[in-house]
Write a protein that holds these residues in place. Sequence first.
Motif, PDB file in Angstrom:
ATOM      1  N   UNK A  88       0.835  -1.202   0.124  1.00 54.54           N
ATOM      2  CA  UNK A  88       0.057  -0.098   0.105  1.00 54.54           C
ATOM      3  C   UNK A  88       0.902   1.153   0.048  1.00 54.54           C
ATOM      4  N   UNK A  89       1.767   1.236   0.713  1.00 53.78           N
ATOM      5  CA  UNK A  89       2.827   2.228   0.773  1.00 53.78           C
ATOM      6  C   UNK A  89       3.742   2.627  -0.662  1.00 53.78           C
ATOM      7  N   UNK A  90       3.956   1.545  -1.127  1.00 52.15           N
ATOM      8  CA  UNK A  90       4.817   1.655  -2.520  1.00 52.15           C
ATOM      9  C   UNK A  90       3.884   1.964  -3.737  1.00 52.15           C
ATOM     10  N   UNK A  91       2.568   1.490  -3.733  1.00 55.26           N
ATOM     11  CA  UNK A  91       1.692   1.820  -4.642  1.00 55.26           C
ATOM     12  C   UNK A  91       0.940   3.298  -4.310  1.00 55.26           C
ATOM     13  N   UNK A  92       1.225   3.776  -3.166  1.00 56.46           N
ATOM     14  CA  UNK A  92       0.606   5.132  -2.740  1.00 56.46           C
ATOM     15  C   UNK A  92      -0.892   5.094  -2.895  1.00 56.46           C
ATOM     16  N   UNK A  93      -1.324   3.834  -2.522  1.00 55.94           N
ATOM     17  CA  UNK A  93      -2.677   3.572  -2.099  1.00 55.94           C
ATOM     18  C   UNK A  93      -3.388   4.222  -0.778  1.00 55.94           C
ATOM     19  N   UNK A  94      -2.074   4.278   0.053  1.00 55.23           N
ATOM     20  CA  UNK A  94      -2.270   5.162   1.385  1.00 55.23           C
ATOM     21  C   UNK A  94      -2.035   6.490   0.975  1.00 55.23           C
ATOM     22  N   UNK A  95      -2.786   7.442   1.395  1.00 53.64           N
ATOM     23  CA  UNK A  95      -2.789   8.933   0.998  1.00 53.64           C
ATOM     24  C   UNK A  95      -2.487   9.621   2.247  1.00 53.64           C
ATOM     25  N   UNK A  96      -1.220  10.164   2.379  1.00 58.02           N
ATOM     26  CA  UNK A  96      -1.026  11.098   3.725  1.00 58.02           C
ATOM     27  C   UNK A  96      -0.521  12.588   3.486  1.00 58.02           C
ATOM     28  N   UNK A  97      -0.941  13.471   4.162  1.00 56.30           N
ATOM     29  CA  UNK A  97      -0.470  14.920   3.816  1.00 56.30           C
ATOM     30  C   UNK A  97       1.133  15.119   3.886  1.00 56.30           C
ATOM     31  N   UNK A  98       1.755  14.021   4.366  1.00 50.33           N
ATOM     32  CA  UNK A  98       3.279  14.150   4.600  1.00 50.33           C
ATOM     33  C   UNK A  98       4.018  13.473   3.544  1.00 50.33           C
ATOM     34  N   UNK A  99       2.795  12.530   2.548  1.00 51.49           N
ATOM     35  CA  UNK A  99       3.638  11.538   1.733  1.00 51.49           C
ATOM     36  C   UNK A  99       3.912  10.182   2.531  1.00 51.49           C
ATOM     37  N   UNK A 102       8.194   8.601   4.035  1.00 52.31           N
ATOM     38  CA  UNK A 102       8.899   8.560   5.580  1.00 52.31           C
ATOM     39  C   UNK A 102       8.497   7.212   6.096  1.00 52.31           C
ATOM     40  N   UNK A 103       7.145   6.791   5.739  1.00 52.26           N
ATOM     41  CA  UNK A 103       6.607   5.671   6.378  1.00 52.26           C
ATOM     42  C   UNK A 103       7.393   4.195   5.724  1.00 52.26           C
ATOM     43  N   UNK A 104       7.734   4.499   4.493  1.00 51.86           N
ATOM     44  CA  UNK A 104       8.238   3.438   3.803  1.00 51.86           C
ATOM     45  C   UNK A 104       9.603   3.335   4.336  1.00 51.86           C
ATOM     46  N   UNK A 105      10.232   4.360   4.695  1.00 48.03           N
ATOM     47  CA  UNK A 105      11.592   4.169   5.172  1.00 48.03           C
ATOM     48  C   UNK A 105      11.680   3.644   6.580  1.00 48.03           C
ATOM     49  N   UNK A 106      10.629   4.025   7.396  1.00 50.87           N
ATOM     50  CA  UNK A 106      10.295   3.292   8.674  1.00 50.87           C
ATOM     51  C   UNK A 106      10.017   1.628   8.538  1.00 50.87           C
ATOM     52  N   UNK A 415       1.468  23.627  11.801  1.00 51.36           N
ATOM     53  CA  UNK A 415       1.594  23.406  10.296  1.00 51.36           C
ATOM     54  C   UNK A 415       3.054  23.582   9.972  1.00 51.36           C
ATOM     55  N   UNK A 416       3.996  24.627  10.542  1.00 55.85           N
ATOM     56  CA  UNK A 416       5.400  24.550  10.105  1.00 55.85           C
ATOM     57  C   UNK A 416       6.096  23.131  10.379  1.00 55.85           C
ATOM     58  N   UNK A 417       5.631  22.518  11.545  1.00 56.51           N
ATOM     59  CA  UNK A 417       6.380  21.380  12.038  1.00 56.51           C
ATOM     60  C   UNK A 417       5.740  19.823  11.792  1.00 56.51           C
ATOM     61  N   UNK A 418       4.412  20.214  10.928  1.00 53.22           N
ATOM     62  CA  UNK A 418       3.657  18.862  10.876  1.00 53.22           C
ATOM     63  C   UNK A 418       4.577  17.801  10.351  1.00 53.22           C
ATOM     64  N   UNK A 419       5.415  18.124   9.313  1.00 51.93           N
ATOM     65  CA  UNK A 419       6.093  16.858   8.755  1.00 51.93           C
ATOM     66  C   UNK A 419       7.033  16.212   9.804  1.00 51.93           C
ATOM     67  N   UNK A 420       7.700  16.982  10.586  1.00 49.92           N
ATOM     68  CA  UNK A 420       8.517  16.528  11.526  1.00 49.92           C
ATOM     69  C   UNK A 420       7.926  15.535  12.448  1.00 49.92           C
ATOM     70  N   UNK A 452      -5.194  15.191  11.519  1.00 51.89           N
ATOM     71  CA  UNK A 452      -5.517  13.865  10.833  1.00 51.89           C
ATOM     72  C   UNK A 452      -4.415  13.030  10.234  1.00 51.89           C
ATOM     73  N   UNK A 453      -3.432  13.883   9.542  1.00 51.85           N
ATOM     74  CA  UNK A 453      -2.392  13.335   8.767  1.00 51.85           C
ATOM     75  C   UNK A 453      -1.320  12.661   9.601  1.00 51.85           C
ATOM     76  N   UNK A 454      -1.081  13.748  10.845  1.00 46.53           N
ATOM     77  CA  UNK A 454      -0.106  13.246  11.797  1.00 46.53           C
ATOM     78  C   UNK A 454      -0.646  11.964  12.641  1.00 46.53           C
TER      79      UNK A 454
END
Length: 469
Positions: A88-99, A102-106, A415-420, A452-454
């Motif tokens: 799901x992560x590789x095919x981007x079937x999961x949609x996240x605000x931060x992309x 990062x989770x694929x790396x985890x 919003x500034x630190x959402x990705x982190x 919600x994205x976080x």
Amino acid sequence: MTPWDDLLGTALVGTGRRPFDLTASGIPGAGSVTAESPEAAVLAAAAIAAGHRRAGWMPPVWRGTPRRPAAPDDRPECTPAAAQLLELLLTKAIRLEVGTELLTGDWLAAARDTGRRPPYPLLPELLRFGTTTATARPLVRDVLGPRGAWLAGHNPAWSWAATVPPADVAERFATGTRAERVALLTDLRATAPGRARELIEETWADEPAATRAAFLDTLRTGLSGDDEPLLERALDDRAATVRAAATALLDHLPGSARARRMAERAQRLHQGRGAFDLPGEPDDAARRDGVTDHREPGLGRGASRLIQILAAAPLSAWDPDWIPEAGHDVLLGWTKAALRQRDQEWLAALARHQPTPELIAALTPAAAAEILGGSRKLDARFGALLAAAPGPWPAEFSTGIVGRLRTAKAEAVLRLAARAMAEHLHPAALAAVENWLLALGTEHKPTARTLRGIAHALTIRATIRQEFT
């Protein structure tokens, strides 16, 4: 004449002029077909012969050498749930605000740390992911295993993941393009840094300046004191780009002879604690060591040269307690030195005195959390610092920072630190994020979307941990 040629001739002149017999046509299987007329017999034979020509084509004999199969992979496969999540992560079937990168790396880091492998059918998708996400390539290579490396050898676009046999390294280095040779050296530095350095030294005198500079840059991987003789040699290179590449690398070796020479220059300028005189015009020896006429923004040549000298001198010559008494140019030189030498004591002292995103990013997660946890203002400047903080963040800091942002209604900082936050928050902070989300009114849609994205990222990260525990 072949049966097909005979059939074509009959079709051209007609069965009235050339009788056609299915049984005697020589077409395999034609004798078992019944036709009501000569014309039907020709059409039936054509259908059989055409099918035979298409499906029964014999390919030419391949005379190449077959490749060896991939070596066996003894790692156990990940759980079905983990495999589904990776897909799901590789095919981007999961949609996240931060992309999803990062989770694929985890996911990849968890698989590497637990000695699990991805399912074989997902190896092509993993290779495509690494091809488009260069920063993830080291993790992808760690997880691919022998079958993934074997597969990468069959596609030039995946060459970054292919394993070069030790016996072929010298030939590949001698015959490859500059980009291929640089990639080979970079990979080799991670496993056999001495061998990579030997390859550079063997052809050093015959390489053009641009190639010499590119080769030196590969020494960043696994840089150590063993590389110092080559870098000292490069300080005398006729090309300025090569000399600059050498000084940039020597800046990261506080135990080098050049660092000691810079320390001696700085000591002659030292007036006590954080005070230094400005240097004059550099002599030939100083210019060889990289002291140039480059001017820092808003500063004169003397101050800029002092910064260059302090940035290249080992920090062990000074005391962090002098930081509050130092001027702007001295602080800038010490900051550059701390970042290059990765001296955690100096990085923390400088960050406490005057934090910047660059300093915070170079700290350990615990040290960064300790400094940011003591910040009082939750303004845009704090948001930039929080966004730069390395992770994973400690559980107490994670829960505390979510609570502080909510209490202060610091939605701009969020919003500034959402990705982190999505990348580094401890899973223990999920409840605090969800509670904040539930308490929001309808007028806070942008903040709700960010939360919600976080929360989604934290949930997926918790699932990854669970599947690899």
